[in-house]
Design a protein around this motif. Sequence first.
Motif, PDB file in Angstrom:
ATOM      1  N   ALA A  62     -11.991   9.781  -7.817  1.00 39.75           N
ATOM      2  CA  ALA A  62     -11.548  10.895  -8.305  1.00 39.75           C
ATOM      3  C   ALA A  62     -10.447  11.727  -7.186  1.00 39.75           C
ATOM      4  N   GLY A  63     -11.296  11.909  -6.174  1.00 46.24           N
ATOM      5  CA  GLY A  63     -10.894  12.303  -5.112  1.00 46.24           C
ATOM      6  C   GLY A  63      -9.540  11.544  -4.346  1.00 46.24           C
ATOM      7  N   PHE A  64      -9.621  10.410  -4.325  1.00 44.07           N
ATOM      8  CA  PHE A  64      -8.429   9.608  -3.935  1.00 44.07           C
ATOM      9  C   PHE A  64      -7.121   9.767  -4.706  1.00 44.07           C
ATOM     10  N   LEU A  65      -7.334   9.725  -6.097  1.00 43.00           N
ATOM     11  CA  LEU A  65      -6.470  10.110  -7.041  1.00 43.00           C
ATOM     12  C   LEU A  65      -5.700  11.588  -6.957  1.00 43.00           C
ATOM     13  N   SER A  66      -6.305  12.178  -6.549  1.00 48.02           N
ATOM     14  CA  SER A  66      -5.969  13.718  -6.466  1.00 48.02           C
ATOM     15  C   SER A  66      -5.117  13.840  -5.135  1.00 48.02           C
ATOM     16  N   GLU A  67      -5.458  13.062  -4.309  1.00 45.18           N
ATOM     17  CA  GLU A  67      -4.643  13.118  -2.988  1.00 45.18           C
ATOM     18  C   GLU A  67      -3.402  11.927  -2.987  1.00 45.18           C
ATOM     19  N   SER A  68      -3.504  11.045  -4.100  1.00 42.88           N
ATOM     20  CA  SER A  68      -2.463  10.077  -4.190  1.00 42.88           C
ATOM     21  C   SER A  68      -1.796  10.071  -5.678  1.00 42.88           C
ATOM     22  N   PRO A  69      -1.572  11.050  -6.256  1.00 39.72           N
ATOM     23  CA  PRO A  69      -1.227  10.975  -7.632  1.00 39.72           C
ATOM     24  C   PRO A  69      -0.337  10.204  -8.430  1.00 39.72           C
ATOM     25  N   GLY A  70       0.513   9.353  -7.418  1.00 26.86           N
ATOM     26  CA  GLY A  70       1.361   8.494  -8.010  1.00 26.86           C
ATOM     27  C   GLY A  70       1.010   7.054  -7.784  1.00 26.86           C
ATOM     28  N   TYR A  71      -0.207   6.909  -7.474  1.00 30.63           N
ATOM     29  CA  TYR A  71      -1.187   5.661  -7.191  1.00 30.63           C
ATOM     30  C   TYR A  71      -1.101   4.896  -8.628  1.00 30.63           C
ATOM     31  N   SER A  72      -0.855   3.553  -8.633  1.00 25.77           N
ATOM     32  CA  SER A  72      -1.198   2.943  -9.907  1.00 25.77           C
ATOM     33  C   SER A  72      -1.930   1.569  -9.860  1.00 25.77           C
ATOM     34  N   GLY A  73      -2.487   1.369  -8.677  1.00 24.37           N
ATOM     35  CA  GLY A  73      -3.292   0.383  -8.443  1.00 24.37           C
ATOM     36  C   GLY A  73      -4.771   0.625  -8.715  1.00 24.37           C
ATOM     37  N   LEU A  74      -5.440  -0.266  -8.266  1.00 27.10           N
ATOM     38  CA  LEU A  74      -7.062  -0.346  -8.660  1.00 27.10           C
ATOM     39  C   LEU A  74      -7.814   0.598  -7.405  1.00 27.10           C
ATOM     40  N   ILE A  75      -8.813   1.113  -7.633  1.00 25.17           N
ATOM     41  CA  ILE A  75      -9.426   1.953  -6.521  1.00 25.17           C
ATOM     42  C   ILE A  75     -10.757   1.318  -6.439  1.00 25.17           C
ATOM     43  N   CYS A  76     -11.350   1.136  -5.358  1.00 19.09           N
ATOM     44  CA  CYS A  76     -12.639   0.576  -5.096  1.00 19.09           C
ATOM     45  C   CYS A  76     -13.360   1.444  -4.104  1.00 19.09           C
ATOM     46  N   PRO A  77     -14.199   2.239  -4.425  1.00 15.99           N
ATOM     47  CA  PRO A  77     -15.057   3.129  -3.454  1.00 15.99           C
ATOM     48  C   PRO A  77     -16.166   2.539  -3.000  1.00 15.99           C
TER      49      PRO A  77
ATOM     50  N   LYS B 113     -16.155  -1.297   7.382  1.00 15.37           N
ATOM     51  CA  LYS B 113     -16.877  -2.523   7.802  1.00 15.37           C
ATOM     52  C   LYS B 113     -16.270  -3.828   7.066  1.00 15.37           C
ATOM     53  N   CYS B 114     -15.698  -3.573   5.893  1.00 13.55           N
ATOM     54  CA  CYS B 114     -14.972  -4.764   4.971  1.00 13.55           C
ATOM     55  C   CYS B 114     -13.813  -5.153   5.399  1.00 13.55           C
ATOM     56  N   ALA B 115     -13.156  -4.475   6.046  1.00 11.45           N
ATOM     57  CA  ALA B 115     -11.614  -4.607   6.390  1.00 11.45           C
ATOM     58  C   ALA B 115     -11.489  -5.933   7.090  1.00 11.45           C
ATOM     59  N   GLU B 116     -12.280  -6.302   8.045  1.00  4.98           N
ATOM     60  CA  GLU B 116     -12.073  -7.781   8.671  1.00  4.98           C
ATOM     61  C   GLU B 116     -12.198  -9.006   7.602  1.00  4.98           C
ATOM     62  N   VAL B 117     -12.928  -8.952   6.686  1.00  4.94           N
ATOM     63  CA  VAL B 117     -13.216 -10.094   5.926  1.00  4.94           C
ATOM     64  C   VAL B 117     -12.368  -9.834   4.586  1.00  4.94           C
ATOM     65  N   LEU B 118     -11.849  -8.781   4.148  1.00  4.84           N
ATOM     66  CA  LEU B 118     -11.156  -8.381   3.017  1.00  4.84           C
ATOM     67  C   LEU B 118      -9.447  -8.494   3.355  1.00  4.84           C
ATOM     68  N   THR B 119      -9.109  -9.693   3.592  1.00  2.52           N
ATOM     69  CA  THR B 119      -7.644  -9.846   4.056  1.00  2.52           C
ATOM     70  C   THR B 119      -6.671 -10.089   3.287  1.00  2.52           C
ATOM     71  N   HIS B 120      -6.849 -10.028   1.933  1.00  5.11           N
ATOM     72  CA  HIS B 120      -5.932 -10.319   1.075  1.00  5.11           C
ATOM     73  C   HIS B 120      -4.616  -9.418   1.163  1.00  5.11           C
ATOM     74  N   PRO B 121      -3.388  -9.834   1.044  1.00  4.66           N
ATOM     75  CA  PRO B 121      -2.278  -8.638   1.118  1.00  4.66           C
ATOM     76  C   PRO B 121      -2.370  -7.802   0.230  1.00  4.66           C
ATOM     77  N   ASN B 122      -3.069  -7.725  -1.039  1.00  3.79           N
ATOM     78  CA  ASN B 122      -3.041  -6.825  -1.695  1.00  3.79           C
ATOM     79  C   ASN B 122      -4.438  -5.858  -1.653  1.00  3.79           C
ATOM     80  N   ALA B 123      -5.135  -6.043  -0.509  1.00  2.04           N
ATOM     81  CA  ALA B 123      -6.144  -5.086   0.027  1.00  2.04           C
ATOM     82  C   ALA B 123      -5.583  -3.962   0.886  1.00  2.04           C
ATOM     83  N   GLN B 124      -5.877  -2.811   0.667  1.00  2.00           N
ATOM     84  CA  GLN B 124      -5.563  -1.646   1.401  1.00  2.00           C
ATOM     85  C   GLN B 124      -6.714  -1.149   1.749  1.00  2.00           C
ATOM     86  N   PHE B 125      -6.562  -0.151   2.541  1.00  2.00           N
ATOM     87  CA  PHE B 125      -7.756   0.606   3.281  1.00  2.00           C
ATOM     88  C   PHE B 125      -7.418   2.245   3.501  1.00  2.00           C
ATOM     89  N   ASP B 126      -8.041   3.093   3.011  1.00  2.00           N
ATOM     90  CA  ASP B 126      -8.005   4.489   3.140  1.00  2.00           C
ATOM     91  C   ASP B 126      -9.115   4.844   3.995  1.00  2.00           C
TER      92      ASP B 126
END
Length: 231
Positions: free
Chosen positions: A102-117, A169-182
């Motif tokens: 919910a916090g991420f969506l409040s800061e990025s109201p136009g986001y339409s993808g998935l969120i993985c906390p 700590k997962c950024a090095e292994v989750l390297t798919h082009p559709n993986a983004q990090f905040d």
Amino acid sequence: MAKILQIETATAICSVAVSVNGETISFKEEQGQNLHAANLTLFIDEAVKAAGLNYQELDAIAVSKGPGSYTGLRIGVSTAKGLCYALDKPLIAIETLEMMAAGFLSESPGYSGLICPMIDARRMEVYTAVFDSSLNLLLLTEAKIIDETSFNALLSQQTIIFLGDGAAKCAEVLTHPNAQFDAANFNSATYMSRLANEAFSNRNFEDVAYFEPFYLKDFVVTQPKKQQAQR
């Protein structure tokens, strides 16, 4: 007009906020090891005073229920329950991962993808779940060991934003082009405001006597390294 005191202690961040009708009007937070026991009640007092309220004017106490740090959750929930007993106020429990999304969506109201906390557990393990941009739960909360194939089925279809102290700590292994990090902090009681207000409006209260944090995993006592070395 719902005035709610909000407590978040699931990670190394000790965070307190006060909201009125779903809007944060004051907060106090700090990040560091072993802050919760010493600082939580002080932060609560500062946040309530900064909101221009006294404790009896509060309508409810909301707490982040987990998953997360066993010690942090225990301190946060026990403090919240103590206030509920002392003030005769209802207890609201907010799922920590949903609060982060919910916090991420409040800061990025136009986001339409998935969120993985992600909340850091141990090694390559995290506490995690997946939500869509309407906060619908797509993958249930679990303790998950992350490798290069994790979330591939979802990542092949759309973008997933990974966030929280477990995501870095997962950024090095989750390297798919559709993986983004905040890297922003979403373990903040300020992001509990809308969820807590909705729960209050729906009278979604916990039984103060029997409520326990959502630890997800059993607490395991480990010996300090110094003691292990002496054996």
